[in-house]
Each structure stands twice: as C-alpha cells, then as structure tokens.
Design a protein around this motif. Structure first.
Motif, PDB file in Angstrom:
ATOM      1  N   ALA A 189       0.632  -1.074  -0.029  1.00  0.00           N
ATOM      2  CA  ALA A 189       0.263   0.017   0.051  1.00  0.00           C
ATOM      3  C   ALA A 189       0.937   1.311  -0.010  1.00  0.00           C
ATOM      4  CB  ALA A 189      -0.989  -0.122   1.336  1.00  0.00           C
ATOM      5  N   PRO A 190       0.496   2.418  -0.597  1.00  0.00           N
ATOM      6  CA  PRO A 190       1.002   3.708  -0.635  1.00  0.00           C
ATOM      7  C   PRO A 190       1.715   4.106   1.135  1.00  0.00           C
ATOM      8  CG  PRO A 190      -0.677   3.773  -1.957  1.00  0.00           C
ATOM      9  CD  PRO A 190      -0.917   2.527  -1.103  1.00  0.00           C
ATOM     10  N   ASP A 191       2.748   4.732   0.830  1.00  0.00           N
ATOM     11  CA  ASP A 191       3.445   5.182   2.207  1.00  0.00           C
ATOM     12  C   ASP A 191       3.165   4.300   3.452  1.00  0.00           C
ATOM     13  OD1 ASP A 191       4.382   7.693   2.749  1.00  0.00           O
ATOM     14  OD2 ASP A 191       2.738   8.444   3.889  1.00  0.00           O
ATOM     15  N   THR A 192       3.736   2.948   3.135  1.00  0.00           N
ATOM     16  CA  THR A 192       3.899   1.996   4.165  1.00  0.00           C
ATOM     17  C   THR A 192       5.119   1.362   4.065  1.00  0.00           C
ATOM     18  OG1 THR A 192       3.113   0.199   2.758  1.00  0.00           O
ATOM     19  CG2 THR A 192       1.486   1.536   3.937  1.00  0.00           C
ATOM     20  N   VAL A 193       5.566   0.623   5.301  1.00  0.00           N
ATOM     21  CA  VAL A 193       6.740  -0.494   5.557  1.00  0.00           C
ATOM     22  C   VAL A 193       6.226  -1.610   5.255  1.00  0.00           C
ATOM     23  CG1 VAL A 193       8.472  -0.842   6.895  1.00  0.00           C
ATOM     24  CG2 VAL A 193       8.090   1.639   6.487  1.00  0.00           C
ATOM     25  N   SER A 194       6.992  -2.573   4.802  1.00  0.00           N
ATOM     26  CA  SER A 194       6.718  -3.953   4.771  1.00  0.00           C
ATOM     27  C   SER A 194       6.421  -4.675   6.104  1.00  0.00           C
ATOM     28  CB  SER A 194       7.755  -4.764   4.236  1.00  0.00           C
ATOM     29  OG  SER A 194       7.505  -6.137   4.208  1.00  0.00           O
ATOM     30  N   GLY A 195       5.252  -4.927   6.469  1.00  0.00           N
ATOM     31  CA  GLY A 195       4.896  -5.815   7.741  1.00  0.00           C
ATOM     32  C   GLY A 195       5.554  -7.007   7.892  1.00  0.00           C
ATOM     33  N   ALA A 196       5.303  -7.803   6.866  1.00  0.00           N
ATOM     34  CA  ALA A 196       6.166  -8.848   6.854  1.00  0.00           C
ATOM     35  C   ALA A 196       7.689  -8.966   7.340  1.00  0.00           C
ATOM     36  CB  ALA A 196       6.002  -9.774   5.523  1.00  0.00           C
ATOM     37  N   LEU A 197       8.356  -7.961   6.916  1.00  0.00           N
ATOM     38  CA  LEU A 197       9.793  -7.810   7.053  1.00  0.00           C
ATOM     39  C   LEU A 197       9.959  -7.352   8.637  1.00  0.00           C
ATOM     40  CD1 LEU A 197      12.815  -7.422   5.948  1.00  0.00           C
ATOM     41  CD2 LEU A 197      12.124  -4.694   6.065  1.00  0.00           C
ATOM     42  N   LEU A 198       8.860  -6.235   9.015  1.00  0.00           N
ATOM     43  CA  LEU A 198       9.021  -5.819  10.541  1.00  0.00           C
ATOM     44  C   LEU A 198       8.732  -6.944  11.459  1.00  0.00           C
ATOM     45  CD1 LEU A 198       7.248  -2.114  10.562  1.00  0.00           C
ATOM     46  CD2 LEU A 198       9.898  -2.904  10.800  1.00  0.00           C
ATOM     47  N   ARG A 199       7.801  -7.750  10.875  1.00  0.00           N
ATOM     48  CA  ARG A 199       7.252  -9.020  12.032  1.00  0.00           C
ATOM     49  C   ARG A 199       8.344  -9.654  12.198  1.00  0.00           C
ATOM     50  NH1 ARG A 199       2.602 -11.797  14.017  1.00  0.00           N
ATOM     51  NH2 ARG A 199       3.731 -13.349  15.332  1.00  0.00           N
ATOM     52  N   THR A 200       9.073 -10.236  11.396  1.00  0.00           N
ATOM     53  CA  THR A 200      10.102 -11.218  11.466  1.00  0.00           C
ATOM     54  C   THR A 200      11.404 -10.498  12.302  1.00  0.00           C
ATOM     55  OG1 THR A 200      11.252 -10.815   9.341  1.00  0.00           O
ATOM     56  CG2 THR A 200       9.625 -12.729   9.546  1.00  0.00           C
ATOM     57  N   TYR A 201      11.736  -9.353  11.759  1.00  0.00           N
ATOM     58  CA  TYR A 201      12.681  -8.530  12.637  1.00  0.00           C
ATOM     59  C   TYR A 201      12.483  -8.318  14.049  1.00  0.00           C
ATOM     60  CZ  TYR A 201      15.446  -4.350  14.268  1.00  0.00           C
ATOM     61  OH  TYR A 201      16.117  -3.603  15.185  1.00  0.00           O
ATOM     62  N   LEU A 202      11.317  -7.827  14.467  1.00  0.00           N
ATOM     63  CA  LEU A 202      10.969  -7.433  15.607  1.00  0.00           C
ATOM     64  C   LEU A 202      10.859  -8.703  16.657  1.00  0.00           C
ATOM     65  CD1 LEU A 202       8.106  -4.690  15.112  1.00  0.00           C
ATOM     66  CD2 LEU A 202      10.571  -4.363  16.020  1.00  0.00           C
ATOM     67  N   GLU A 203      10.466  -9.943  15.961  1.00  0.00           N
ATOM     68  CA  GLU A 203      10.177 -11.046  16.796  1.00  0.00           C
ATOM     69  C   GLU A 203      11.707 -11.553  17.158  1.00  0.00           C
ATOM     70  OE1 GLU A 203       6.449 -13.566  14.929  1.00  0.00           O
ATOM     71  OE2 GLU A 203       8.340 -14.055  14.073  1.00  0.00           O
ATOM     72  N   GLU A 204      12.695 -11.523  16.180  1.00  0.00           N
ATOM     73  CA  GLU A 204      13.966 -11.952  16.189  1.00  0.00           C
ATOM     74  C   GLU A 204      14.642 -10.803  17.493  1.00  0.00           C
ATOM     75  OE1 GLU A 204      16.359 -12.543  12.979  1.00  0.00           O
ATOM     76  OE2 GLU A 204      14.881 -13.827  12.002  1.00  0.00           O
ATOM     77  N   TYR A 205      14.143  -9.524  17.292  1.00  0.00           N
ATOM     78  CA  TYR A 205      14.718  -8.533  18.367  1.00  0.00           C
ATOM     79  C   TYR A 205      14.543  -8.978  19.711  1.00  0.00           C
ATOM     80  CZ  TYR A 205      15.175  -3.613  20.313  1.00  0.00           C
ATOM     81  OH  TYR A 205      15.523  -2.826  21.059  1.00  0.00           O
ATOM     82  N   GLN A 206      12.983  -9.175  19.655  1.00  0.00           N
ATOM     83  CA  GLN A 206      12.443  -9.632  21.192  1.00  0.00           C
ATOM     84  C   GLN A 206      13.014 -10.922  21.365  1.00  0.00           C
ATOM     85  OE1 GLN A 206       8.238 -11.052  21.418  1.00  0.00           O
ATOM     86  NE2 GLN A 206       8.046  -9.135  22.731  1.00  0.00           N
ATOM     87  N   VAL A 207      13.316 -11.996  20.708  1.00  0.00           N
ATOM     88  CA  VAL A 207      13.985 -13.091  21.264  1.00  0.00           C
ATOM     89  C   VAL A 207      15.499 -13.059  21.604  1.00  0.00           C
ATOM     90  CG1 VAL A 207      14.815 -15.331  20.205  1.00  0.00           C
ATOM     91  CG2 VAL A 207      12.605 -14.940  19.602  1.00  0.00           C
ATOM     92  N   ALA A 208      16.224 -12.068  20.938  1.00  0.00           N
ATOM     93  CA  ALA A 208      17.569 -11.779  21.343  1.00  0.00           C
ATOM     94  C   ALA A 208      17.558 -11.261  22.859  1.00  0.00           C
ATOM     95  CB  ALA A 208      18.092 -10.740  20.591  1.00  0.00           C
ATOM     96  N   HIS A 209      16.513 -10.595  23.396  1.00  0.00           N
ATOM     97  CA  HIS A 209      16.732  -9.968  24.745  1.00  0.00           C
ATOM     98  C   HIS A 209      16.010 -10.581  25.614  1.00  0.00           C
ATOM     99  CE1 HIS A 209      19.145  -6.555  23.233  1.00  0.00           C
ATOM    100  NE2 HIS A 209      18.479  -6.631  22.329  1.00  0.00           N
ATOM    101  N   GLU A 210      14.655 -11.153  25.187  1.00  0.00           N
ATOM    102  CA  GLU A 210      13.639 -11.724  25.937  1.00  0.00           C
ATOM    103  C   GLU A 210      13.662 -13.350  25.972  1.00  0.00           C
ATOM    104  OE1 GLU A 210       9.810 -10.266  25.975  1.00  0.00           O
ATOM    105  OE2 GLU A 210      10.474  -8.121  26.329  1.00  0.00           O
TER     106      GLU A 210
END
Length: 236
Positions: A189-210
């Motif tokens: 969609a216009p003016d958005t960031v890829s949700g699929a990319l953010l989802r996997t990145y944020l999941e791994e970020y959370q796993v790394a710390h929690e």
C-alpha cells in the motif's frame, strides 16, 4: 532509545567511529549512556562491548579534543533483515542543546545507509503523550520534534521496547520511527513499510533480549498491528 534536544553547534568536535571495545567505549557508557537512560532502557555494558567486538554494533561519537566524550550514537545492525536500529543517541549532561546531537545523527544515518544499502534505519523514541520529562533524561516532546526535524517518520504501531536483559523490564508506550528507508522496504500500500519484514525483525529482536517471541496481550497487539494488509502505515 534516544536522548538529544536541538540547538546550535558551539564547538568543532570531530565525529569519529569507534573501532573496538576499550577505555573509550567504557567512558561513553559510563559518562554518556548511563546518565541519560534508565537501567531498563540500557543493555549491560558487557553486551555492548561484545556487540562492538563482533561488528554487530557501530558507535559514532564526538569528544572535546582531549578524549572526553560529548555525544554518542550507537547502532545495532541485523544483516539478515538489513535493518539498523539506532539503539541510543545521547549527549553529555550539561551539553544538551548545544548542537552536538543533530550533526551526529545525520552522520550516523548517512554512514549506515551507505555502508548497508539497501537499508532501513529505525529508532525507538518515548511517546511524549505517555512519558514525562526529567532533568536527567530530557523532554520527550522536544526529543520527538528533534527527530522529526531530521526526517523521522513515526510508524502506526502500539510499540514497546523489549526487556533488555535479565532483571530489566519492557519499556511501554514507545514510538518506532523510521530515519531512512530504501524503497525496497515499502509495503504494497502507498506510504507504508513492509509488515512481513518488520514482523520477523521485531520477533528476532524480542527473542534476542527476552528469549522467546511474546504471546502476552502486549505482544499480541503489536503483532496484529504489524500484520495489517498492505503494510504498516506512517502516522499522518
């Protein structure tokens, strides 16, 4: 997380890149980062040193010409997603508002965009509607204005910073902002960031710390917002 309010440059401190752990990094942590953030917002110093030694963490900093650190920008790179997180930006207490942070932020974003292109550069900023200011940590509203002046855009997400290690707590009511985005990271969609990319990145970020991907209500709200059709929109 980040700390810096606007102002004018009052000295010609050179922006430098830290090339490894050691006394300079120790001083940056003890004299710049620790006074600027709560413990829940910081990783332990050993983790920071390990990341710098491994090349995952990049530190740009400014000193007074005699080795005293004045400001630092710390970025953590995820090569699998090609995402750089501006983990901390802070200016020495007593020097905030002197214009040290703006050129440092611009230099960091430009350096990371060039080194890791295509690249998405993110930052975590306290929501000024939910966080109060303090003499030690500054004014969240001024801080957000500072980032917006430097081109930041806020993603429409119920964001929180993961707990940064054992004994530390999550930091709720945060804003996830975009400082640089290559077009390849856009959603459908216009003016958005890829949700699929953010989802996997944020999941791994959370796993790394929690240690695990969160299934609690706070995490569930975040995952639901990230998965909206078309991508994650920017706030107007």
């Amino acid at each position: 997380m980040t700390r810096r309010e606007g102002g004018r440059v009052t000295d010609a401190a050179e922006i430098r890149v830290l090339h490894g752990p050691g006394p300079e990094l120790d001083r940056i942590y003890d004299e710049i980062l620790r006074p600027s953030f709560d413990d829940d917002e910081l990783s332990p110093p050993g983790e920071l040193a390990e990341g710098v030694a491994a090349g995952r963490i990049t530190v740009l900093w400014r000193d007074d010409g005699a080795g005293t650190p004045l400001a630092a920008a710390v970025g953590t790179y995820d090569p699998g997603h090609r995402i750089m997180l501006l983990t901390w930006l802070a200016v020495r207490q007593g020097r905030r508002g002197s214009g040290l942070g703006g050129p440092l932020l611009d230099a960091a974003v430009a350096a990371w965009g060039a080194a890791f292109e295509p690249c998405l550069v993110l930052a975590e900023v306290a929501d000024p509607e939910r966080h109060d200011g303090s003499a030690a940590h500054g004014d969240p509203a001024a801080r957000l204005r500072f980032y917006l002046r430097h081109g930041a855009r806020v993603l429409e997400l119920p964001y929180f910073q993961p707990a940064m290690g054992e004994g530390r707590r999550r930091v709720p009511d945060m804003l996830l902002v975009v400082l640089h985005a290559d077009p390849s990271f856009a959603g459908s969609a216009p003016d958005t960031v890829s949700g699929a990319l953010l989802r996997t990145y944020l999941e791994e970020y959370q796993v790394a710390h929690e240690g695990a991907v969160g299934t609690d209500p706070q995490s569930a709200r975040l995952w639901q917002a990230v998965e909206r059709p078309g991508g994650v929109p920017y706030r107007p």
